[in-house]
Motif scaffolding. Structure first.
Motif, short mmCIF file in Angstrom:
data_model
loop_
_atom_site.label_atom_id
_atom_site.label_comp_id
_atom_site.label_asym_id
_atom_site.label_seq_id
_atom_site.Cartn_x
_atom_site.Cartn_y
_atom_site.Cartn_z
N SER B 68 0.85 -1.20 0.00
CA SER B 68 0.00 0.00 0.00
C SER B 68 0.88 1.24 0.00
O SER B 68 2.09 1.15 0.21
N PHE B 69 0.26 2.38 -0.28
CA PHE B 69 1.06 3.61 -0.36
C PHE B 69 0.21 4.82 -0.04
O PHE B 69 -1.02 4.78 -0.04
N LEU B 88 5.03 7.58 0.67
CA LEU B 88 5.13 6.74 1.86
C LEU B 88 4.61 5.37 1.46
O LEU B 88 3.51 5.26 0.91
N ALA B 89 5.38 4.33 1.71
CA ALA B 89 5.00 3.02 1.19
C ALA B 89 5.08 1.94 2.26
O ALA B 89 5.89 2.01 3.19
N LEU B 90 4.22 0.96 2.10
CA LEU B 90 4.27 -0.28 2.89
C LEU B 90 4.54 -1.39 1.88
O LEU B 90 3.70 -1.65 1.00
N LEU B 100 7.87 -0.45 6.27
CA LEU B 100 7.53 0.91 5.84
C LEU B 100 8.78 1.50 5.20
O LEU B 100 9.90 1.27 5.65
N THR B 101 8.59 2.29 4.15
CA THR B 101 9.72 2.83 3.41
C THR B 101 9.24 3.96 2.51
O THR B 101 8.12 4.44 2.66
N ASN B 102 10.11 4.40 1.62
CA ASN B 102 9.73 5.34 0.57
C ASN B 102 9.91 4.67 -0.77
O ASN B 102 10.72 3.77 -0.92
#
Ligand SMILES: [Zn+2]
Lengths: 381, 147
Positions: B68-69, B88-90, B100-102
């Protein structure tokens, strides 16, 4: 567990003297105002309170000390904004067993003006695995839930916007609500982008305020100032804190667990309610709660808002105080939906009164659907 | 080239997570793993599935899908100075755990992003001590800057 059903009643419910923007009041003052008002509402005195339950910035000991009382039972369970629903459930058990006789569950928070010091909690996991990417605060997380729901169920930005529109319509009928002008789906879609998929009007208010409810056993409750509201069922659950640990972002296990327990205790089915309060920090919350509680099928929660069932005159009025989206949201909103449910069950809601309310559902979340507390409230045992 | 620090550094590094951060320093994405159940995240002293205390570390492939994002249009943390919009990303690693990351090297535009799209890790060096894992669409070309 069934013996806890109706073992206690909410006999007093009130906000602090004011809610909104209150830079001259500490959170502790907001607690004390709310407790004073709720105890008055019940026709009791503070000296009769012997159970002090609270969550957040203060321990029950601080609240009791400020009240000048020495309680014999305290609870400071703190799992986010639904802590107050959970504390009502804990009060039910404590009162049933005679561990205390008159319980107050209280909240006070300077969410907007930030009066008072910050809470210190260990954030080392958030710092290492979340903050370094720009995640920080609820609006940076909850959209992940909404985006995945859109992917799996075809939910649209318009669908989420309907939740804000329905909730604002209720706020227009509540003189205490912060917003009093109706909005449209287009207004939501054109409001300032904050964090896709959410614009400003998908996200709750940030306010200052307090609230409290007072509980006692039914024998005592019948002689007090207002008609008692029976706690027919209560449930709680937690699933995760970090978003990486929530297994299915489109469905809240914590909410399912809390709801199933509350419904079993109350001996009700998910479809039995005639009034519903759902913690709405974001527009995606209430539809996913309807789905997780078994009231709506997966993906179909948004239909309750889009087709008007959630509005005045609809078959399942939802968030009749105007919600966290349009009435008030101090940060830990959970006490306020309980207060609204009590007022609806007593028939005190004037223009927004739902006719013939007998069974009301209150469901709260902590964090990002991380924790849940569910209450089944009724105006008859 | 080390860019000027535009984000809050992880602080403190917890003892259980040291192998993760040491791995990143060498451009390796390391995951704690249970002999019976496989990798998990975040690092802790037991397996969250079977509760075994027999935990070792493996290097992840760096391949993942986008679970997801979000797209941040305003700074949500005063200490985070990357100019919005950023993603913002999962992400879900092929090994199973989620991070979690970018996302980088892709437009911060819902039209360019799709849940379940394939991703690969890129290592962003923040300081001599701290490198973070970010992700880009599989096969994407590196661009300058980004989140
Ligand atoms: Zn295991």
């Amino acid at each position: 567990m069934r013996e806890l059903s109706n073992a206690a009643c909410i006999v007093g419910a009130a906000e602090s003297d004011e809610i909104g923007v209150l830079p001259e009041k500490s959170p502790l003052s907001l607690h004390l105002e709310a407790i004073t008002n709720a105890v008055d509402d019940a026709g009791l005195t503070i000296n009769e309170v012997d159970g002090v339950f609270t969550a957040g910035q203060y321990t029950p000991a601080t609240v009791a000390e400020a009240l000048g009382i020495t309680p014999r039972y305290v609870d400071g369970t703190y799992v986010g904004g639904c802590s107050f629903m959970i504390l009502v459930g804990h009060a039910l058990a404590a009162l049933h067993h005679g561990l205390c006789d008159v319980t107050v569950v209280s909240h006070g928070e300077s969410g907007r003006s930030r009066v008072g010091g910050p809470r210190a909690r260990d954030q080392s996991l958030n710092s290492q695995f979340e903050f370094v990417y720009g995640f920080y605060g609820a609006p940076s997380y909850f959209g992940l839930i909404a985006t995945r729901h859109m992917h799996e169920h075809g939910t649209t930005l318009e669908d989420w916007a309907q939740v804000a529109v329905s909730t604002r319509a209720w706020a227009c009928l509540n003189p205490r609500a912060r917003f009093d002008q109706p909005i449209t789906v287009a207004d939501v879609l054109n409001s300032r982008p904050v964090c896709y998929p959410f614009n400003r009007l998908n996200i709750c208010l940030v306010t200052d305020g307090g609230g409290a409810v007072v509980l006692t056993r039914p024998d005592r409750a019948r002689d007090l100032a207002k008609p008692p509201v029976f706690v027919r069922g209560a449930g709680e659950g937690t699933e995760h804190v970090l978003m990486t640990q929530m297994k299915d972002l489109t469905f809240s296990q914590a909410t399912r667990i809390a709801g199933e327990k509350a419904f079993r205790m109350a001996d009700v089915e998910p479809g039995d309610f005639d009034h519903v309060m759902l913690y709405d920090a974001f527009t995606a919350g209430p539809p996913i709660m309807l789905e997780s509680l078994g009231i709506a099928r997966p993906g179909e929660g948004v239909a309750y808002f889009a087709d008007g069932r959630s509005t005045l005159g609809g078959s399942l009025p939802i968030n009749t105080n105007g919600g966290g989206l349009s009435y008030t949201h101090t940060g830990m909103y959970g006490i306020f939906p309980i207060i609204e449910s009590v007022r609806q069950l007593r028939g005190e809601c004037d223009a927004r009164q739902v006719p013939d309310v007998r069974l009301s559902l209150v469901n709260g979340m902590g964090g990002m659907l991380s924790a849940a507390g569910t209450l089944v409230l009724a105006n008859e045992a | 080239m080390q860019q000027s620090l535009d984000r809050p550094l992880p602080e403190p590094i917890t003892p259980e997570a040291r192998p993760y951060w040491e791995g990143l320093r060498n451009d390796k994405l390391m995951l704690p793993t249970c002999a019976k159940c496989g990798p998990f995240f975040y690092p802790r002293v037991l397996c969250p599935t079977c509760h075994s205390r027999d935990i070792s570390w493996i290097e992840a492939s760096g391949k993942a899908t986008l679970y997801s994002f979000e797209i941040a249009h305003q700074a949500l943390n005063p200490g985070f100075k990357v100019p919005p919009p950023y993603i913002l990303a999962l992400v879900e690693l092929d090994e199973g755990p989620r991070l979690l990351t970018n996302l980088v090297d892709v437009e911060p535009d819902p039209a360019a992003l799709k849940c379940d799209m394939r991703l690969e890790v890129v290592f962003e060096r923040l300081t001599d001590a701290i490198t973070i894992p970010q992700f880009r669409p599989a096969g994407a070309k590196a661009s300058e800057g980004g989140a």
